[in-house]
Design a protein around this motif. Structure first.
Motif, PDB file in Angstrom:
ATOM      1  N   VAL A 124      -2.736  -8.423 -11.278  1.00 37.84           N
ATOM      2  CA  VAL A 124      -2.541  -7.122 -12.171  1.00 37.84           C
ATOM      3  C   VAL A 124      -3.460  -6.123 -12.490  1.00 37.84           C
ATOM      4  CG1 VAL A 124      -1.199  -6.429 -14.129  1.00 37.84           C
ATOM      5  CG2 VAL A 124      -0.380  -8.637 -12.907  1.00 37.84           C
ATOM      6  N   ALA A 125      -3.581  -5.047 -12.270  1.00 41.14           N
ATOM      7  CA  ALA A 125      -4.445  -3.998 -12.478  1.00 41.14           C
ATOM      8  C   ALA A 125      -3.887  -2.900 -13.305  1.00 41.14           C
ATOM      9  CB  ALA A 125      -5.195  -3.460 -11.306  1.00 41.14           C
ATOM     10  N   LEU A 126      -4.562  -2.743 -14.441  1.00 42.87           N
ATOM     11  CA  LEU A 126      -4.270  -1.510 -15.373  1.00 42.87           C
ATOM     12  C   LEU A 126      -5.304  -0.265 -15.233  1.00 42.87           C
ATOM     13  CD1 LEU A 126      -2.761  -0.315 -17.875  1.00 42.87           C
ATOM     14  CD2 LEU A 126      -4.545  -1.538 -19.364  1.00 42.87           C
ATOM     15  N   GLY A 131      -4.756  12.620  -9.806  1.00 42.77           N
ATOM     16  CA  GLY A 131      -5.933  12.585  -9.262  1.00 42.77           C
ATOM     17  C   GLY A 131      -6.918  11.178  -8.911  1.00 42.77           C
ATOM     18  N   LEU A 132      -7.968  10.983  -9.273  1.00 40.79           N
ATOM     19  CA  LEU A 132      -8.598   9.946  -9.078  1.00 40.79           C
ATOM     20  C   LEU A 132      -7.850   8.708  -9.457  1.00 40.79           C
ATOM     21  CD1 LEU A 132     -11.181   8.446  -7.935  1.00 40.79           C
ATOM     22  CD2 LEU A 132     -12.248   8.763 -10.115  1.00 40.79           C
ATOM     23  N   GLY A 133      -7.436   8.711 -10.606  1.00 42.77           N
ATOM     24  CA  GLY A 133      -6.565   7.337 -11.368  1.00 42.77           C
ATOM     25  C   GLY A 133      -5.363   7.207 -10.251  1.00 42.77           C
ATOM     26  N   ARG A 134      -4.853   8.046  -9.884  1.00 41.25           N
ATOM     27  CA  ARG A 134      -3.632   7.828  -9.050  1.00 41.25           C
ATOM     28  C   ARG A 134      -4.075   7.418  -7.879  1.00 41.25           C
ATOM     29  NH1 ARG A 134       1.682  11.376  -7.636  1.00 41.25           N
ATOM     30  NH2 ARG A 134       2.692  10.022  -6.100  1.00 41.25           N
ATOM     31  N   ALA A 135      -5.281   7.861  -7.249  1.00 40.02           N
ATOM     32  CA  ALA A 135      -5.659   7.359  -5.826  1.00 40.02           C
ATOM     33  C   ALA A 135      -6.185   5.924  -6.141  1.00 40.02           C
ATOM     34  CB  ALA A 135      -6.870   8.243  -5.377  1.00 40.02           C
ATOM     35  N   ILE A 136      -6.797   5.512  -7.219  1.00 33.01           N
ATOM     36  CA  ILE A 136      -7.168   4.401  -7.432  1.00 33.01           C
ATOM     37  C   ILE A 136      -6.090   3.201  -7.445  1.00 33.01           C
ATOM     38  CG2 ILE A 136      -8.152   2.550  -8.844  1.00 33.01           C
ATOM     39  CD1 ILE A 136      -9.869   4.999  -9.988  1.00 33.01           C
ATOM     40  N   ALA A 137      -5.020   3.554  -7.919  1.00 31.95           N
ATOM     41  CA  ALA A 137      -3.703   2.780  -8.436  1.00 31.95           C
ATOM     42  C   ALA A 137      -3.081   2.673  -6.612  1.00 31.95           C
ATOM     43  CB  ALA A 137      -2.832   3.476  -9.240  1.00 31.95           C
ATOM     44  N   GLU A 138      -2.851   3.675  -5.947  1.00 34.32           N
ATOM     45  CA  GLU A 138      -2.588   3.650  -4.822  1.00 34.32           C
ATOM     46  C   GLU A 138      -2.970   2.895  -3.813  1.00 34.32           C
ATOM     47  OE1 GLU A 138      -0.070   5.879  -2.868  1.00 34.32           O
ATOM     48  OE2 GLU A 138       0.778   7.090  -4.679  1.00 34.32           O
ATOM     49  N   SER A 139      -4.577   2.928  -3.738  1.00 33.40           N
ATOM     50  CA  SER A 139      -5.156   1.888  -2.908  1.00 33.40           C
ATOM     51  C   SER A 139      -5.059   0.454  -3.380  1.00 33.40           C
ATOM     52  CB  SER A 139      -6.497   2.304  -3.077  1.00 33.40           C
ATOM     53  OG  SER A 139      -7.407   1.226  -2.175  1.00 33.40           O
ATOM     54  N   LEU A 140      -5.252   0.268  -4.468  1.00 34.47           N
ATOM     55  CA  LEU A 140      -4.959  -1.298  -5.223  1.00 34.47           C
ATOM     56  C   LEU A 140      -3.560  -1.848  -4.638  1.00 34.47           C
ATOM     57  CD1 LEU A 140      -6.847  -1.023  -8.655  1.00 34.47           C
ATOM     58  CD2 LEU A 140      -7.499  -2.408  -6.683  1.00 34.47           C
ATOM     59  N   ALA A 141      -2.545  -0.979  -4.903  1.00 32.65           N
ATOM     60  CA  ALA A 141      -1.145  -1.352  -4.663  1.00 32.65           C
ATOM     61  C   ALA A 141      -1.000  -1.386  -3.118  1.00 32.65           C
ATOM     62  CB  ALA A 141      -0.388  -0.509  -5.080  1.00 32.65           C
ATOM     63  N   THR A 142      -1.502  -0.623  -2.707  1.00 34.62           N
ATOM     64  CA  THR A 142      -1.022  -0.522  -0.999  1.00 34.62           C
ATOM     65  C   THR A 142      -1.884  -1.314  -0.076  1.00 34.62           C
ATOM     66  OG1 THR A 142      -2.352   1.500  -0.466  1.00 34.62           O
ATOM     67  CG2 THR A 142       0.188   1.767  -1.356  1.00 34.62           C
ATOM     68  N   GLU A 143      -3.084  -1.260  -0.300  1.00 34.66           N
ATOM     69  CA  GLU A 143      -4.120  -1.906   0.468  1.00 34.66           C
ATOM     70  C   GLU A 143      -4.683  -3.351  -0.057  1.00 34.66           C
ATOM     71  OE1 GLU A 143      -7.275   0.697   1.369  1.00 34.66           O
ATOM     72  OE2 GLU A 143      -6.007   2.529   1.303  1.00 34.66           O
ATOM     73  N   HIS A 144      -4.383  -3.473  -1.245  1.00 37.52           N
ATOM     74  CA  HIS A 144      -4.874  -4.954  -1.885  1.00 37.52           C
ATOM     75  C   HIS A 144      -3.871  -5.845  -2.481  1.00 37.52           C
ATOM     76  CE1 HIS A 144      -9.265  -3.853  -1.082  1.00 37.52           C
ATOM     77  NE2 HIS A 144      -8.665  -2.474  -1.464  1.00 37.52           N
ATOM     78  N   GLY A 145      -2.676  -5.366  -2.505  1.00 36.67           N
ATOM     79  CA  GLY A 145      -1.553  -6.112  -2.993  1.00 36.67           C
ATOM     80  C   GLY A 145      -1.571  -6.557  -4.577  1.00 36.67           C
ATOM     81  N   TYR A 146      -2.017  -5.448  -5.265  1.00 35.94           N
ATOM     82  CA  TYR A 146      -1.999  -5.864  -6.659  1.00 35.94           C
ATOM     83  C   TYR A 146      -0.843  -5.077  -7.360  1.00 35.94           C
ATOM     84  CZ  TYR A 146      -7.024  -7.012  -7.461  1.00 35.94           C
ATOM     85  OH  TYR A 146      -8.084  -7.334  -7.556  1.00 35.94           O
ATOM     86  N   HIS A 147      -0.366  -5.729  -8.215  1.00 35.54           N
ATOM     87  CA  HIS A 147       0.601  -4.962  -9.302  1.00 35.54           C
ATOM     88  C   HIS A 147      -0.210  -4.018  -9.930  1.00 35.54           C
ATOM     89  CE1 HIS A 147       4.309  -4.169 -11.821  1.00 35.54           C
ATOM     90  NE2 HIS A 147       3.323  -3.892 -13.024  1.00 35.54           N
ATOM     91  N   ARG A 183       8.500   2.726  -2.191  1.00 39.08           N
ATOM     92  CA  ARG A 183       7.797   2.560  -0.826  1.00 39.08           C
ATOM     93  C   ARG A 183       7.552   0.751  -0.708  1.00 39.08           C
ATOM     94  NH1 ARG A 183       2.539   5.707  -0.979  1.00 39.08           N
ATOM     95  NH2 ARG A 183       3.023   5.883  -3.196  1.00 39.08           N
ATOM     96  N   GLY A 184       8.012   0.131  -1.678  1.00 40.23           N
ATOM     97  CA  GLY A 184       7.939  -1.316  -1.627  1.00 40.23           C
ATOM     98  C   GLY A 184       6.920  -1.991  -2.067  1.00 40.23           C
ATOM     99  N   PHE A 185       6.067  -1.316  -2.800  1.00 37.83           N
ATOM    100  CA  PHE A 185       4.815  -1.909  -3.570  1.00 37.83           C
ATOM    101  C   PHE A 185       5.235  -2.227  -4.900  1.00 37.83           C
ATOM    102  CE2 PHE A 185       3.088   0.803  -0.309  1.00 37.83           C
ATOM    103  CZ  PHE A 185       2.840   0.007   0.510  1.00 37.83           C
ATOM    104  N   SER A 186       4.433  -3.039  -5.633  1.00 35.86           N
ATOM    105  CA  SER A 186       4.418  -3.576  -7.133  1.00 35.86           C
ATOM    106  C   SER A 186       3.916  -2.577  -7.918  1.00 35.86           C
ATOM    107  CB  SER A 186       4.208  -4.896  -7.160  1.00 35.86           C
ATOM    108  OG  SER A 186       4.372  -5.392  -8.266  1.00 35.86           O
ATOM    109  N   ALA A 187       4.592  -2.242  -8.811  1.00 33.38           N
ATOM    110  CA  ALA A 187       3.931  -1.172  -9.901  1.00 33.38           C
ATOM    111  C   ALA A 187       5.057  -0.915 -11.031  1.00 33.38           C
ATOM    112  CB  ALA A 187       3.823   0.290  -9.275  1.00 33.38           C
TER     113      ALA A 187
END
Length: 228
Positions: A3-5, A12-28, A49-53
């Motif tokens: 889980v990542a907060l 912006g940057l925060g959304r891009a970080i969240a998108e990457s952690l969810a879609t590429e690294h399997g984080y909630h 899109r089937g990711f956890s958030a």
């Protein structure tokens, strides 16, 4: 699932970080934002899109808001693996009629004070994780050495409130290097000067997903180490 907060993750940057952690690294990913509707929209987009958030509203100028949010995160997840302190403001890049005291107060509330309160509140949840990581999104503007370098392109640019808040944030990060020694905490600074959010997010995500024995206590950006 880890889980990542991520604070300030509604754009912006925060959304891009969240998108990457969810879609590429399997984080909630927990999308934190001051605007609840905007944060929810980002979380819904990932879920569709089937990711956890999920999303949570946090006002970094309010201790009550911060502690209520952490309480809710604990109830939902019990532990936290990554905290990305991304949210911040730069009020001096636009014309402002704020007094010096008002400018400093508002800048430090968002960039330093709120981040300090949130990090400390999240610490018990982070310590429950096997390899907790804390990423502080800082700036080269927070480097005293860089600011005194006459060859630096930003040398002489004022913005004292922003620069001071980021320098203070760096010292806050150093405190957690000491506090989490032997636990695996990760304290890193990065600022996306002239880079797209997606490119800027790459280094932050890299730091957030390092293995247990990876480097800690570093101040880096996409070009390498930054002098404190």
């Amino acid at each position: 699932m880890p889980v990542a907060l991520i604070t300030g993750a509604n754009g912006g940057l925060g959304r891009a970080i969240a998108e990457s952690l969810a879609t590429e690294h399997g984080y909630h990913v927990i999308i934190s934002s001051r605007n609840a509707a905007e944060g929810k929209a980002v979380a819904v987009s990932l879920l569709q899109r089937g990711f956890s958030a999920s999303s949570i509203q946090i006002d970094l100028s309010s201790d009550e808001s911060i502690h209520e949010a952490v309480k809710n995160i604990e109830a939902a997840h019990d532990e936290l693996h990554v905290l990305v302190n991304n949210a911040g403001v730069h009020l001096e890049i636009t014309d402002t009629d704020l007094s010096t005291r008002q400018l400093l107060n508002q800048t430090f509330q968002a960039n330093t004070f709120g981040t300090a309160v949130l990090t400390e509140a999240c610490l018990p949840l982070l310590l429950r994780a096997n390899t907790p990581r804390i990423v502080f999104v800082s700036s080269r503007n927070g480097s005293i050495s860089q600011s005194l370098d006459r060859d630096w392109p930003m040398y002489g640019v004022q913005h004292p409130a922003y620069k001071a808040s980021k320098a203070a944030l760096n010292m806050l990060a150093v405190r957690y290097v000491e506090k989490l020694e032997g636990v695996g905490g990760m304290m890193v600074g990065f600022h996306p000067d002239a880079r797209s959010p997606e490119v800027a997010a790459e280094k932050v995500v890299e730091m957030a997903t390092l293995e247990k024995d990876g480097p800690t206590g570093t101040f880096v950006d996409a070009d390498g180490s930054v002098p404190w």
